[in-house]
Design a protein around this motif. Structure first.
Motif, short mmCIF file in Angstrom:
data_model
loop_
_atom_site.label_atom_id
_atom_site.label_comp_id
_atom_site.label_asym_id
_atom_site.label_seq_id
_atom_site.Cartn_x
_atom_site.Cartn_y
_atom_site.Cartn_z
N HIS A 1 0.83 -1.21 0.00
CA HIS A 1 0.00 0.00 0.00
C HIS A 1 0.85 1.25 0.00
CE1 HIS A 1 -3.78 -2.16 1.78
NE2 HIS A 1 -3.38 -2.63 0.62
N THR A 2 1.91 1.25 0.82
CA THR A 2 2.75 2.47 0.85
C THR A 2 3.41 2.70 -0.50
OG1 THR A 2 4.64 1.26 1.70
CG2 THR A 2 3.23 2.31 3.32
N ILE A 3 3.79 1.61 -1.18
CA ILE A 3 4.39 1.79 -2.51
C ILE A 3 3.38 2.40 -3.46
CG2 ILE A 3 5.41 0.62 -4.49
CD1 ILE A 3 7.20 -0.56 -2.82
N GLN A 4 2.14 1.91 -3.40
CA GLN A 4 1.10 2.50 -4.24
C GLN A 4 0.92 3.98 -3.95
OE1 GLN A 4 -2.74 0.62 -4.44
NE2 GLN A 4 -1.84 -1.40 -4.67
N ILE A 5 0.99 4.32 -2.66
CA ILE A 5 0.80 5.72 -2.28
C ILE A 5 1.95 6.57 -2.80
CG2 ILE A 5 0.90 7.23 -0.25
CD1 ILE A 5 -1.01 5.05 1.02
N THR B 1 -8.71 -4.20 -7.83
CA THR B 1 -7.99 -4.26 -9.11
C THR B 1 -7.07 -3.07 -9.36
OG1 THR B 1 -9.82 -3.24 -10.26
CG2 THR B 1 -9.81 -5.64 -10.18
N ASN B 2 -6.56 -2.49 -8.27
CA ASN B 2 -5.58 -1.41 -8.45
C ASN B 2 -4.19 -1.82 -8.01
OD1 ASN B 2 -7.51 0.49 -9.37
ND2 ASN B 2 -8.25 0.63 -7.25
N GLN B 3 -3.94 -3.11 -7.97
CA GLN B 3 -2.62 -3.61 -7.55
C GLN B 3 -1.55 -3.24 -8.56
OE1 GLN B 3 -2.43 -5.17 -4.60
NE2 GLN B 3 -4.59 -4.68 -4.54
N ARG B 4 -0.34 -3.09 -8.07
CA ARG B 4 0.83 -3.05 -8.95
C ARG B 4 1.16 -4.51 -9.28
NH1 ARG B 4 5.78 -1.68 -6.74
NH2 ARG B 4 6.31 -0.09 -8.23
N PRO B 5 1.77 -4.78 -10.42
CA PRO B 5 2.22 -6.14 -10.68
C PRO B 5 3.13 -6.60 -9.54
CG PRO B 5 2.39 -4.84 -12.67
CD PRO B 5 1.99 -3.90 -11.57
N LYS B 6 2.88 -7.81 -9.03
CA LYS B 6 3.73 -8.31 -7.95
C LYS B 6 3.65 -9.82 -7.89
CE LYS B 6 0.21 -7.83 -4.35
NZ LYS B 6 -0.13 -7.28 -3.04
N MET B 7 4.59 -10.41 -7.19
CA MET B 7 4.59 -11.85 -7.01
C MET B 7 4.77 -12.12 -5.53
SD MET B 7 6.48 -14.84 -6.54
CE MET B 7 8.20 -14.57 -6.92
N ASP C 1 5.09 -15.28 -2.61
CA ASP C 1 5.31 -16.71 -2.43
C ASP C 1 4.65 -17.15 -1.12
OD1 ASP C 1 6.22 -19.25 -2.19
OD2 ASP C 1 8.33 -18.78 -2.58
N PHE C 2 3.63 -18.02 -1.22
CA PHE C 2 2.96 -18.51 -0.02
C PHE C 2 3.33 -19.96 0.25
CE2 PHE C 2 0.57 -14.80 -1.04
CZ PHE C 2 0.10 -14.32 0.16
N GLY C 3 4.49 -20.37 -0.24
CA GLY C 3 4.94 -21.74 0.03
C GLY C 3 4.31 -22.75 -0.91
N ASP C 4 3.02 -23.09 -0.68
CA ASP C 4 2.38 -24.08 -1.55
C ASP C 4 1.74 -23.47 -2.78
OD1 ASP C 4 0.72 -22.84 0.14
OD2 ASP C 4 -0.66 -24.53 0.40
N PHE C 5 1.72 -22.17 -2.87
CA PHE C 5 1.30 -21.56 -4.14
C PHE C 5 1.96 -20.18 -4.29
CE2 PHE C 5 -1.77 -19.89 -1.14
CZ PHE C 5 -1.98 -18.58 -1.56
N LEU C 6 2.06 -19.75 -5.55
CA LEU C 6 2.57 -18.40 -5.83
C LEU C 6 1.38 -17.56 -6.27
CD1 LEU C 6 5.76 -19.07 -7.96
CD2 LEU C 6 5.61 -18.69 -5.51
N TYR C 7 1.34 -16.31 -5.82
CA TYR C 7 0.30 -15.39 -6.27
C TYR C 7 0.96 -14.33 -7.15
CZ TYR C 7 -3.09 -11.61 -6.14
OH TYR C 7 -3.94 -10.60 -6.50
N ILE C 8 0.51 -14.22 -8.40
CA ILE C 8 1.11 -13.29 -9.36
C ILE C 8 0.03 -12.34 -9.87
CG2 ILE C 8 2.34 -13.11 -11.56
CD1 ILE C 8 3.22 -16.06 -11.09
N VAL C 9 0.30 -11.03 -9.82
CA VAL C 9 -0.63 -10.03 -10.37
C VAL C 9 0.01 -9.41 -11.60
CG1 VAL C 9 -1.94 -7.94 -9.91
CG2 VAL C 9 -1.43 -9.50 -8.05
N LEU C 10 -0.73 -9.34 -12.69
CA LEU C 10 -0.26 -8.71 -13.92
C LEU C 10 -1.32 -7.74 -14.42
CD1 LEU C 10 0.96 -11.89 -15.79
CD2 LEU C 10 2.40 -10.18 -14.72
N LEU D 1 1.89 3.83 -17.68
CA LEU D 1 2.34 2.60 -18.32
C LEU D 1 3.61 2.09 -17.64
CD1 LEU D 1 1.18 1.08 -20.66
CD2 LEU D 1 2.70 2.26 -22.21
N ARG D 2 4.49 3.03 -17.36
CA ARG D 2 5.73 2.67 -16.68
C ARG D 2 5.44 2.01 -15.34
NH1 ARG D 2 10.15 7.24 -15.99
NH2 ARG D 2 8.44 8.07 -14.74
N LYS D 3 4.47 2.59 -14.64
CA LYS D 3 4.08 2.03 -13.34
C LYS D 3 3.55 0.62 -13.49
CE LYS D 3 1.39 4.26 -10.56
NZ LYS D 3 0.28 5.18 -10.22
N ALA D 4 2.93 0.32 -14.66
CA ALA D 4 2.36 -1.02 -14.87
C ALA D 4 3.42 -2.01 -15.34
CB ALA D 4 1.23 -0.95 -15.88
#
Lengths: 357, 357, 357, 357, 357
Positions: free
Chosen positions: A263-267, B99-105, B107-116, B227-230
């Motif tokens: 969140h802070t990065i988004q801000i 749906t305003n996340q920055r792309p990120k990954m 690691d939760f051990g048994d699964f990876l969560y990836i936002v694009l 765009l750069r932010k994305a």
């Protein structure tokens, strides 16, 4: 609370005193110092506002999680008593009172000292107001110091009381996380209102730019500089908490801190974006000023270029020479008028071709 | 999908709720939530659209690779059921909906969560549209969440079905790579169209610049910032996947991720280049405005400088003094006209020398 | 070869295909694919142009150093055969064909894959042309892929043939170094010509700036951005080779790579310097435009300021009042002329003092 | 010596030759190559200019410290002989001759190769001249190569001869330090003169700015870019020496190198400051141009605004209508004159109020 | 003390001397060198001003903490004696005398050498004055060297004397911290006054900007560059002290150094903010110049555009043609006047619509 954008407030009165001397630096904001205590675990909940500062001391060593909220920090005596009972270092107390701190986190072994900024967008004055929040995170207590009564912790209090969410089952570190989360969530609201205000200004700028708009944009840009100063270090603070160098932060809280970090990065991103947008608006303003100048100059040029030659012709036939045969011609006057109209049409055609008309 | 360039969307309604509370943040885009499942290994292939969310649960533990694609995330109930069955952390579910996340990954051990971010260039409005894609990469399944029905996975589906390429012989990590690759490949298309649009604007700028062009350039430049932010964080995401901290990524997939990494760098390069080109175009616009001003001023100066002195001469002989011998001269008028023509020629010669004509 | 400055070429046709699909991306440049082989050690030397791609296979395992040079990469079949015989990864083949790569080095254990850009300054069009060179460095062979027939390896071939320098006594890594060195040496030539062109433009700028100059400067500056993109990563490539993570690089070659590294830094420095010089030239252009405007305005002001008051005086005595005693005076007219000349002299003196004349 | 600010000198003649080929690159500066030798220890001192290069060979292995100074590097034969006797790598010899090196330090185990730039401010041409100095630091000898006879080592020679300071008691590393210190000390002198020149220009700028000043400022700014390129790497060179990776640097010399390191930082600071000051001066110039334009425009506006309406009035009474009663009035003319004076006073008052006068 | 903003002072006289040669570089500031000694422990306190430098030597080895303050460093003899008795390295003595050092910290094992800048804002000249303070921190003594008598240590002396705070109970490292703290506290005062001055200038800028304001802003901005150079390295100095590489810094002092570190960061932030604000003010100035130009041009255009056509009409009826029927009309003159007034009203209406009036 006071406007964010101001020079470092008067600390010169303090220069020369030994380090750790307690003295309120900053404007007076709150007459009275109020202390409220919330004490809870998964089963019990207790909330009260204490009269005397000594009343909070018993909570220090209970097994339950205790949140002590101190509103108003002008009463140095109270701060000092809390400091000495909870074993806070004099420099920490000094930083609590000296409300010009950058956000920071300091690890004193048995407690963490965290400084944050609470930010509001004051819509009446279109200004960002700032207030310093200090958090002391101990083994099973959190002490929060805030300058004024206005706060953003209402929802949190309610949640603890109604036992919503996981808060009642977790420790003091999760409580501290929730306090920070409430503050950071409020940044979104502040940025949203600020964004709307920037949109308003942009519309005005495209419509009818004047110098006041420029000054407003410039002011907002300075505010972005200050905002950045208030938000950038926050990132480092949360990063450090997340790294769990301190034993006070439990494993299961880390994932929430990671979320807060995002969140802070988004801000920060948003603040940077606003800053670049404002710079773009200044360029737009300058170009619109020069466009207007262009328009003004074109008007002058068109008028002058059409009428100066015509006036010259009129001037020629206004000369008093005795021997000017044209003057006696029967159709001299109409002929001159026709020539003038032709010149005018030629000029208009020329300007049309140049796209000045 | 919605335009990329907008302020952080309204999240203020969410502030104050406990972390992990599920609530759709962002515009509503898709009435219905559709879930399709593709289940395959090197020998078998099965594709279906399930009616009830519970129908996908059996696929979780099959040895085959399963791709569960969830289109439309407005139905919170569905998301919650998937979350609880697949053991997703509440914060992950929150991020899928918000749906305003920055792309990120993560690691939760048994699964990876990836936002694009899925990006399209909308040619009707000359605007970049963005949509959030969330991927859950588990041991032998991939769940993808997308906001609207429009997607770029058609070719991939076909490839799996027809068993083209190595996809049927590799694991879920390679499937996730292919999903990311499809999205990044689409960035090229988007950038190409954007590049053509920028070229169009540049041609217009050189031809006949007006203020709307400037506003369009300015808008595009803001879009580059977004765009750069994305795109920037994407680089970090893929870098982290490539480092194989997670056991979910197999050795033989790494070389493909390295290739994908190169692609994201190329995309970042292109975005940066567009940004610099747009800044150069703004400078060009400003200089062309000042060039025009110059031309306007020259026209005025030439006309005024030629005719003002001539008008003065005409004015002199328009005076009514009784004793002005020139006025009685037989050749006075022609002489004055000759002098005027000579002055005019002199002026024209002077302007030619100065290259103003 | 094609101009350096262009948007990322059409890769959209390729989007959706499985990774590793071979397809030429970029303009067609060379009808025929020619393969030449140079095979040498300290004693023997053999050079030939092979007809069929299979003819080069025997050279793979000889003890001598073999340099296989493939000119023209449009014949995908040939590339594929080489790839499968020499055990190149499909993604490497894809990168060889896809000529929009950034310079990079990839270590595949038994061979290194190096991508470079060959850059020429085309003097007829004052444009920088770029071509992609791919190198495969194996244990005792180097395969180079180039797009067109024009190359910079003539001197190197001669040196190997005539056994000049140490090249015949060293391994394939030294050969690869020499290929890279020839390319980087050519950057100096390119930069030198570019520098001369920039000097020419600067002279023109000081002499007689017009808008085309500005567009040319702007174009060159964009080109610098692209040039930087082609040269910066090269530094990293050579740095990585020098670090000798790969066993293919021998100890005694490192010192030569260090020298090459210094050269790339010098080239980057020069590119950066050119970029700053071009920015300075844009500033100079803008200031010269505003200087000219100043001159134009001064001319107008001088003429108008001198003649408008004089015209006014003439206008006064052009009035038709019955009772204007001056008009009857014997010396009225000469007196007015004298006054006018005095005003003119005064004005000229004033402008001289203000340094406008 | 040659001006610092020039494009990378012609190295194209060298492209294609094998690496390590000796060939002088750069202008010819010194006809003759002179070799002087100073050999000393705490007790003895010997100085001589040798005729033949072979005369210096015996000094290589003496226990005393030997300083061999080679002036003029056009005689490639001499350089080559020294190189082969002292075991210098061909690439080192190439770098000595190729005088476009960046400052750098290379560790070859039994000797260090250090490249520096000697910089002078040529006051007759207000230009910075640069010369390359190469140092070879061996176990008990230092070889210095300089391009021309002008140098800054006079004081050092004297000090060694007169046994002033600690130099006679320390090793070759301290001698090398002293050579570098002499060069860096000279940078201060150069910067001081440059600073005085910048001050002169600034005074001229405030007094009477013209376009030549702008070109001079622009030239100086380009020079700062080149100066930075010559000084920045020096910092790294000395940092590396100070780290004592090489056994040739003794513990007791490190403190002196640290001092030298501080000096280079001060020099970099000064160069950066000059650069920022020059940028500020360009802004000042531009604003002064626009101020002048303003003044010019004001003059025009005041004159035109005063006299155009007055001329109009005169024009009205210059009309030839038969029925214009004012013309017959006895006081018509004086009344019009009074009205004109009143309008003039009004205008002057208006301009005063607007602060245009 | 001397103004902060000046070019590196004359050190050319020193170039060529052996390193470590003592010679005062910088202006002479203080005729006499005064040495005062404060010697204390928790129980005793002694203060005196010594006559001869030898009088301070006995204090070196006492168990008490000794603060030796040397005011005026022109007496090289005194500095040298202190240096040799306390075992200071010649380069340290050189740095003490050479008052153009950047802030730095050097660890010599048995003592630390710290250089700081004392900064004052001189309100009479609106200029920042700087003075170099050198600290030698030994096991149980601190030697401070200051250039002039004006200092900021008065409060500290009083505190030691009156035994206020913890200072009497702690070691020499805490004393050194207190000296640094006094200097840094004074930066706040300096910045506050500077901030007020910048506010004054900003008000003037908005009120009535003229060229002197611009020069003042430019001067202040240059000063910020120098200020940054004086403050940035300080951060590193205190960071290094805090890291406790030296045994001279005790554990319990570290927390105070951390606090001091926070203060320097705040100061750097403020300097950066001032710099950005000044840049914003320059932009505001330039836009206000162009706004004024706009206003001037509008005035000219309005006047010219109204009266030039009117004058033309008057000119037409001033022509002397014999056959101009209008001239004989009874109401010709009033009709023309009415037409003129109508044109005037039309023009005014047009300008109102364009918002130029």
């Amino acid at each position: 609370m006071c406007p964010l954008l101001r020079h470092s407030s008067k600390v010169s009165t303090k220069a020369g005193l030994p380090p750790g001397t307690l003295m309120k630096v900053g404007e007076k904001r709150c007459e009275k110092t109020t202390i409220s205590v919330i004490d809870y675990d998964s089963k019990s909940f207790e909330e009260q506002t204490v009269e005397r500062v000594e009343d909070i001391f018993p909570y220090k060593d209970t097994a339950k999680v205790t949140w002590i909220n101190v509103t108003g920090i002008d009463n140095i005596d109270v701060i000092e008593k809390i400091g000495s009972y909870f074993g806070l270092h004099p420099l920490v107390l000094e930083d609590i009172l000296h409300t010009n701190q950058r956000p920071k986190m300091e690890d004193f072994g048995d407690f963490l000292y965290i400084v944050l900024k609470m930010l509001y967008f004051e819509e009446t004055e279109n200004d960002i107001m700032a207030e310093q929040i200090s958090l002391i995170l101990g083994k099973n207590y959190v002490i929060s110091f805030q300058e004024s009564e206005k706060d953003v912790f209402g929802h949190l209090r309610e949640r603890i009381q109604k036992s919503k969410g996981r808060i009642r089952t977790m420790g003091s570190d999760y409580l501290a996380y929730n306090l920070m989360d409430a503050i950071v969530d409020n940044y979104y609201i502040m940025l949203e209102r600020l964004g709307e205000y920037i949109d308003d200004i942009e519309k005005e700028l495209i419509g009818d730019p004047d110098r006041e708009i420029l000054e407003e944009i410039n002011y907002l840009r300075s505010e972005m500089i200050f905002l950045r100063k208030a938000v950038w270090p926050l990132r480092e603070v949360i990063r450090n908490l997340e790294r769990r160098d301190s034993l006070l932060i439990q494993e299961k809280t880390v994932i929430f801190l990671r979320d807060l970090y995002d969140h802070t990065i988004q801000i920060i991103d948003t603040v940077e974006t606003y800053k670049e947008m404002l710079s773009g608006m200044i360029e737009l303003y300058l170009s619109s000023v020069s466009n207007r100048m262009n328009e003004v100059m074109k008007t002058l040029t068109i008028i002058a270029t059409i009428f100066i030659p015509l006036s010259f012709i009129a001037g020629v036939y206004g000369m008093n020479f005795e021997y000017m045969p044209e003057l006696q011609w029967r159709w001299g006057y109409p002929a001159v008028l026709v020539v003038m109209v032709m010149i005018l049409l030629l000029m208009v055609f020329y300007f049309k071709k140049k796209r000045w008309l």
